[in-house]
Enzyme design. Structure first.
Site, PDB file in Angstrom:
ATOM      1  N   LYS A  16      41.489  26.451  46.332  1.00 48.20           N
ATOM      2  CA  LYS A  16      41.842  27.872  46.352  1.00 48.20           C
ATOM      3  C   LYS A  16      40.905  28.637  47.266  1.00 48.20           C
ATOM      4  O   LYS A  16      39.692  28.648  47.067  1.00 48.20           O
ATOM      5  CB  LYS A  16      41.779  28.442  44.939  1.00 48.20           C
ATOM      6  CG  LYS A  16      42.167  29.909  44.890  1.00 48.20           C
ATOM      7  CD  LYS A  16      42.624  30.322  43.536  1.00 48.20           C
ATOM      8  CE  LYS A  16      42.948  31.793  43.487  1.00 48.20           C
ATOM      9  NZ  LYS A  16      43.250  32.214  42.114  1.00 48.20           N
ATOM     10  N   CYS A  34      35.694  32.698  44.403  1.00 48.51           N
ATOM     11  CA  CYS A  34      35.453  33.835  43.525  1.00 48.51           C
ATOM     12  C   CYS A  34      34.410  34.758  44.145  1.00 48.51           C
ATOM     13  O   CYS A  34      33.304  34.324  44.458  1.00 48.51           O
ATOM     14  CB  CYS A  34      34.971  33.372  42.152  1.00 48.51           C
ATOM     15  SG  CYS A  34      34.587  34.772  41.075  1.00 48.51           S
TER      16      CYS A  34
HETATM   17  C1  LIG Z   1      41.080  39.541  35.994  1.00 50.97           C
HETATM   18  C2  LIG Z   1      41.172  38.471  37.018  1.00 50.97           C
HETATM   19  C3  LIG Z   1      40.482  37.258  36.834  1.00 50.97           C
HETATM   20  C4  LIG Z   1      40.560  36.255  37.784  1.00 50.97           C
HETATM   21  N1  LIG Z   1      39.909  35.061  37.558  1.00 50.97           N
HETATM   22  C5  LIG Z   1      40.073  34.023  38.436  1.00 50.97           C
HETATM   23  C6  LIG Z   1      39.519  32.748  38.187  1.00 50.97           C
HETATM   24  O1  LIG Z   1      38.898  32.495  37.155  1.00 50.97           O
HETATM   25  N2  LIG Z   1      39.697  31.754  39.102  1.00 50.97           N
HETATM   26  C7  LIG Z   1      40.421  31.977  40.250  1.00 50.97           C
HETATM   27  O2  LIG Z   1      40.545  31.052  41.057  1.00 50.97           O
HETATM   28  N3  LIG Z   1      40.970  33.182  40.517  1.00 50.97           N
HETATM   29  C8  LIG Z   1      40.819  34.215  39.638  1.00 50.97           C
HETATM   30  N4  LIG Z   1      41.407  35.433  39.900  1.00 50.97           N
HETATM   31  C9  LIG Z   1      42.190  35.613  41.128  1.00 50.97           C
HETATM   32  C10 LIG Z   1      43.689  35.439  40.877  1.00 50.97           C
HETATM   33  O3  LIG Z   1      43.979  34.153  40.440  1.00 50.97           O
HETATM   34  C11 LIG Z   1      44.496  35.741  42.168  1.00 50.97           C
HETATM   35  O4  LIG Z   1      44.102  34.825  43.160  1.00 50.97           O
HETATM   36  C12 LIG Z   1      44.291  37.155  42.674  1.00 50.97           C
HETATM   37  O5  LIG Z   1      44.224  38.053  41.605  1.00 50.97           O
HETATM   38  C13 LIG Z   1      45.383  37.613  43.650  1.00 50.97           C
HETATM   39  O6  LIG Z   1      46.657  37.606  43.043  1.00 50.97           O
HETATM   40  P1  LIG Z   1      47.352  38.943  42.421  1.00 50.97           P
HETATM   41  O7  LIG Z   1      47.340  39.977  43.480  1.00 50.97           O
HETATM   42  O8  LIG Z   1      48.706  38.495  41.998  1.00 50.97           O
HETATM   43  O9  LIG Z   1      46.489  39.342  41.255  1.00 50.97           O
HETATM   44  C14 LIG Z   1      41.334  36.461  38.954  1.00 50.97           C
HETATM   45  C15 LIG Z   1      42.016  37.661  39.122  1.00 50.97           C
HETATM   46  C16 LIG Z   1      41.957  38.663  38.186  1.00 50.97           C
HETATM   47  C17 LIG Z   1      42.724  39.946  38.409  1.00 50.97           C
END
Ligand SMILES: Cc1cc2nc3c(=O)[nH]c(=O)nc-3n(C[C@H](O)[C@H](O)[C@H](O)COP(=O)(O)O)c2cc1C
Ligand SMILES: Cc1cc2nc3c(=O)[nH]c(=O)nc-3n(C[C@H](O)[C@H](O)[C@H](O)COP(=O)(O)OP(=O)(O)OC[C@H]3O[C@@H](n4cnc5c(N)ncnc54)[C@H](O)[C@@H]3O)c2cc1C
Ligand SMILES: Cc1cc2nc3c(=O)[nH]c(=O)nc-3n(C[C@H](O)[C@H](O)[C@H](O)COP(=O)(O)OP(=O)(O)OC[C@H]3O[C@@H](n4cnc5c(N)ncnc54)[C@H](O)[C@@H]3O)c2cc1C
Ligand SMILES: Cc1cc2nc3c(=O)[nH]c(=O)nc-3n(C[C@H](O)[C@H](O)[C@H](O)COP(=O)(O)O)c2cc1C
Ligand code: FES
Ligand code: FES
Lengths: 320, 275, 320, 275
Positions: free
Chosen positions: A181, A146
């Site tokens: 992750k 994160c």
């Molecule tokens: C609003 C938001 C909150 C997120 N919170 C977490 C989280 O709590 N833990 C985590 O491992 N990834 C978190 N992520 C990352 C997503 O799981 C993902 O890895 C990232 O958004 C890339 O994928 P995407 O392009 O489909 O959004 C978050 C992403 C977004 C947009």
């Protein structure tokens, strides 16, 4: 103006009963299809109004900490070209709340659950894993990536030594499949990937968000209170694909969950070809609640004409 | 094709038949008009939203531009049969593009979203709006007009042009407005009180407010001093608008809550204002 | 369909004579406006047909090596959402050709030239800098950030020790202002930034492209022959803004040239607010040859209403 | 607004008045028709391109989708007064969107680009096209038809439907086509030769070819064996189309050259084919 610019021509009625044709297996756990939700973009209380979440390959839940976390002050989000930026800072009601409410509700609904574990220090992660060890969660996802917290999170995922030490502590605590992750904010993602695998990860998921920022030119100031945020959405697709491909090349056997910029079955398929065994959908669900299920259905159809790939997925084998 | 969201016209029916809330879908724009410089009223046909929306609930509108994927939330400002209106200021590229829509065009929507005002009590509702906080209060006036036992007094502060007078006058029992050059809504509230208007009502008033933060804080304090209940509709940048991302938080006495689904309406007690 | 989807409403006739109102100064060198071209996306022989290149703040030229380089085999490019990927691999005719042809032509045309220096090893960089030291080039940009070569390039920019060693060799060779161009493919860009500055960089430029990849789902194979490429264009804007802002915060005095995803005067302005003293436009010029000049004109107008920022730029001072 | 490219209608005039080549600009689509399954002919009005384009030169077309910013290059297939046509296969999302354009829509173009065929000599030009390499050869036939001293023999190989017969028959002095099920263009060339057609011409033939790589290699070898000059129009993924990015290279005996500006036309000697 462009009427119906976004009309989905290949119309799929996602509410119709569907026999999933192409399952996958991640670290020994069978998913009914290769599409799950990405952590932080799925809250059962919000999503259950929109569709039957048991239809997903898996549900990745929000990062869970030992005690409730407040996260960062608002505004927490800004927009980028073909992307969104977030700086939630892992606000969540804590693992006890998760075990009492979210997890039982999801299991009751029939979902396969990937529980995301967050921490500011090794001890935080250990406390959460200890409590999840005997829970109904199907898989644990250790979030060492994160970008929106000052301790833990990305600071572990960018340091292979710290990551190895953390995994050495967590691994003996549970038999549940443990997914690590990873963050793309490193020079070479295969380095932490290898460290995670050598120290007990059963699978890897990637990518978490990419460090980014926007300013408001009306004021000259950062839009997000936390200043920087994590970029996600379509813009990051090529970054995620490269991460998965390179990791697959470096580590031919490890199951990988591909994440980043997936908003269609075609992009999910691209991740599978890059070497992923499954994918998770994040930001696309912010722009349309049913996106993960629609993508799962699109992918299920696309796999019909790719029997070799489908067979490898079903057997839990890796592609490439 | 690239951003192929669910947006066929019958997806709403499909979702409802299956017992679910409709996802994002495409609707037809039926009217677009400029109410003032950079203030636009846009109307679209959506039977589902028209029949379900409550005042202070909002809809996510989406541009046709892949650079701008994020939702643009707007409070519902009026419902007429199966047509829904919003009134918005053109402040950035998203609202710029939405303002260019024409009748007959399609636009993607998700909604209605959020928890609206609580209008269950019969009361004298004082609708205190500022700037682009005015539109949801017009809809509150419209809904209150359906209830003979309640009274709607509108007190609106505009930056300059009084862009919504035509609409509020259709519904409010009594309305008064002011612009920045003339003063602010707290001045109006004071004059209302001094003119004994508040006392003349047979029931204790309830304030519904929407507008800039400093205005709403001042209104909450004014209400607190008089022990008048106040429901305040908040604004925050949003990721999803339906409660899944925790991006839209506001600090309350109960911690950080989601504007989109715990709100947008909060009481002054929840916000800890005027205490 | 959307007729005129891209019409530029604020129409500017870029061919009309224009008095530039807002110059900037980078490492002591005055640019007539803050907008230059990014290395690798400008070839004088191609661009001169489209507009008067002397109207640009600066012209950044293609990476120059001691001898001609062939670059990578084709295909060298793929598309991403709101981005392009490239894997040129620094094909260029070498520094002697540059000195004999490109540079004189550009100086003749009245351009201010930022000569980009490439190498596979320290010795390569030294040979090029030695030849450019007495040339007409106005500034040198040391490219330690190319993701598409196996030696040199990014491998130096991601290693602060190697970067410091290289700068220690190059710095004494010339009095010309030396800009070090950094890669975003690191955990913390302020680390190489600091190394470059402490070892003699007069300015920094960032970002070079972000490592990415696309596969063709029709074949399941990588689109680019070199497999991975560098992502550029609008999608990378938030990544570039974060890089500049963080570097400006860490190093308040160093001039910074902001690069990445700029396709409008507004986005150029955002970089200036983030802390850049000037910007360079890359991929946008691929999609419209005159983009850099149009952006310069848009920015010139936007700065009219920002006298404080304009004054700092003109004085070579940094913002924030 | 986000991707605000130069695209007003008068930008071409402004550029020309200042002595420059027109940048990317918006033109009007005047006709779109489907010639076969997934093969579309699109016509737009552009006096500049119409009066300057040479056969095998191409135009960059741009979609209206910000996900797809990169140019889509297509060879000019015909010019009629101030209207320019291209014929393309729908193979991905870009061509899919372009195929959805309708007369009256706007589309962004840059061109004409590249170095076309050299048609200066009076000769018997044999136009050997394969698949979507056919369109530029139609334009070659059109231009050759203006020159009474030259002769144009078209030899086209299609995958299945013979989609361009209507157009080539307008211009070529003689044309012959085949599809995959029937054979390939080299078969046709052999039959042409065996039928003494080649010898019957008073001048030595010159081959102009455009099509899939294996086909063009085979054609180049066939030509080399007979010592016939061959100009081959190449394809490569492009970044800019006008020579600024070095993304579109092809390996030649002179090193890696740019398809967009050193080509797309190269001689078989340059490519080192058939030697
Ligand atoms: C609003 C938001 C909150 C997120 N919170 C977490 C989280 O709590 N833990 C985590 O491992 N990834 C978190 N992520 C990352 C997503 O799981 C993902 O890895 C990232 O958004 C890339 O994928 P995407 O392009 O489909 O959004 C978050 C992403 C977004 C947009
Ligand atoms: C519950 C709610 C109801 C609203 N109702 C109205 C209304 O009735 N009328 C009206 O004019 N405006 C209303 N707004 C504000 C409106 O959403 C923004 O003005 C609009 O999203 C700006 O979009 P843009 O693309 O023009 O701005 P840009 O600044 O270009 O947008 C960039 C991003 O920031 C977000 N954003 C920018 N400003 C705001 C803001 N003030 N609030 C929330 N998000 C913002 C956008 O949604 C987008 O995601 C409401 C906001 C909320 C949260
Ligand atoms: C000089 C030249 C002339 C051409 N003339 C014609 C023509 O007359 N008729 C015709 O049907 N096709 C022609 N092509 C091929 C045409 O450009 C591609 O089919 C088209 O760009 C595919 O776009 P897409 O978005 O549908 O495909 P996608 O695969 O979705 O496109 C993704 C990216 O790859 C590029 N790309 C994909 N395939 C090709 C290809 N074969 N060649 C070049 N770029 C490609 C696209 O331009 C885009 O940048 C020509 C190509 C070149 C280089
Ligand atoms: C085709 C292409 C070639 C490039 N070649 C070079 C190069 O030779 N040297 C260099 O320092 N950067 C090179 N770059 C990187 C750009 O200068 C710039 O840093 C990057 O593209 C980000 O900016 P943009 O988003 O505006 O394109 C190249 C980029 C592209 C697209
Ligand atoms: S905007 Fe996503 S939870 Fe409120
Ligand atoms: S496509 Fe840019 S040089 Fe050819």
């Amino acid at each position: 103006m462009c009427a119906n610019r976004n009309v989905n021509d290949r119309h799929i009625n996602i509410y119709e009963a569907h026999e999933w044709k192409h399952p996958t297996k991640v670290a020994g756990i069978e998913w009914k299809n290769p599409v799950g939700t990405a952590s932080g973009t799925f809250q059962y209380a919000a999503v259950r109004w929109f569709y039957d979440v048991s239809q997903l390959g898996a549900v990745g839940t929000k990062g869970c900490s030992p005690v409730p976390w407040e996260g960062n002050p608002g505004p927490r989000t800004a927009e980028g070209p073909a992307s969104n930026l977030n700086a939630v800072g892992l606000q969540n009601p804590g693992v006890d709340h998760y075990l009492a409410h979210d997890l039982p509700a999801l299991k009751q609904a029939g979902a396969l659950v990937v529980a995301n574990v967050a921490g500011h220090c090794d001890d935080d992660y250990m406390q959460v894993v200890a409590k999840l060890a005997d829970s109904d969660a199907d898989m644990l996802e250790i979030n060492v990536s994160c970008p929106n917290v000052t301790h833990g999170g990305m600071s572990v995922g960018t340091d292979p030594v710290a990551l190895a030490a953390l995994m050495d502590k967590l691994r003996p605590m549970t038999d549940k499949p443990m997914v690590v992750k990873l963050t793309p904010n490193v020079t070479d993602i295969t380095v932490p990937a290898r460290a995670a695998v050598e120290h007990g990860a059963d699978a890897l998921s990637m990518i978490n968000t990419v460090l980014g920022m926007r300013l408001d030119i009306r004021t000259g100031e950062p839009i997000i209170a936390n200043k920087t945020g994590g970029v996600s959405g379509p813009a990051v697709l090529p970054i995620g694909i490269a991460a998965v491909y390179r990791t697959r090349t470096a580590l031919p056997e490890i199951p990988i969950i591909g994440i980043g910029g997936i908003d269609s079955g075609e992009k999910a398929l691209e991740y599978l070809y890059a070497g992923a065994n499954a994918v998770e959908v994040g930001a696309a669900a912010l722009f349309d609640p049913v996106a993960p299920l629609r993508i799962a259905r699109e992918l299920d159809d696309l796999l019909d004409s790719r029997p070799e790939l489908a067979a490898k997925l079903a057997a839990g084998k890796t592609w490439r | 094709m690239t951003s192929s969201f669910t947006s066929t016209y019958d997806v709403v029916a499909e979702a409802q038949a299956a017992g679910y809330f409709p996802p994002r879908h495409t609707v037809e724009v039926t009217d677009v008009r400029e109410l003032a410089d950079h203030v636009v009223r846009l109307t679209f046909r959506d039977p589902f939203i028209a029949s379900h929306a409550k005042p202070a609930q909002f809809v996510n509108l989406f541009t046709h531009d892949d650079f701008m994927l994020m939702p643009r939330p707007f409070g519902v400002s009026e419902v007429e049969d199966d047509e829904v209106s919003v009134i918005f200021a053109v402040i950035g590229h998203g609202t710029e593009q939405l303002a260019e829509l024409e009748a007959g065009d399609g636009v993607d929507v998700l909604g209605p979203l959020g928890r609206g005002f609580d209008l269950k009590q019969d009361a004298n509702y004082i609708l205190v709006g500022g700037g682009l906080g005015v539109p949801p209060l017009i809809y509150a006036a419209q809904k209150l007009a359906e209830n003979d036992a309640s009274f709607a007094t509108a007190v609106f502060g505009y930056r300059d042009e009084h862009f919504a007078e035509e609409y509020v006058s259709r519904y409010a029992d009594w309305s008064w407005s002011i612009d920045n050059a003339e003063g602010n809504v707290v001045d109006l509230l004071n004059r209302l009180e001094q003119g004994d208007a508040l006392k003349a009502f047979d029931r204790k008033p309830i304030i519904l407010s929407c507008g800039p933060l400093p205005m709403m804080k001042a209104v909450a304090e004014w209400a607190a001093e008089r022990d008048i209940p106040a429901q305040l509709s908040m604004e925050q940048r949003m990721g999803c608008g339906y409660g899944t991302c925790v991006l839209c938080t506001v600090d309350t006495v109960d911690g950080r809550l989601k504007v989109c689904s715990d709100g947008p309406v909060f009481t002054r007690e929840q916000l800890g204002w005027g205490e």
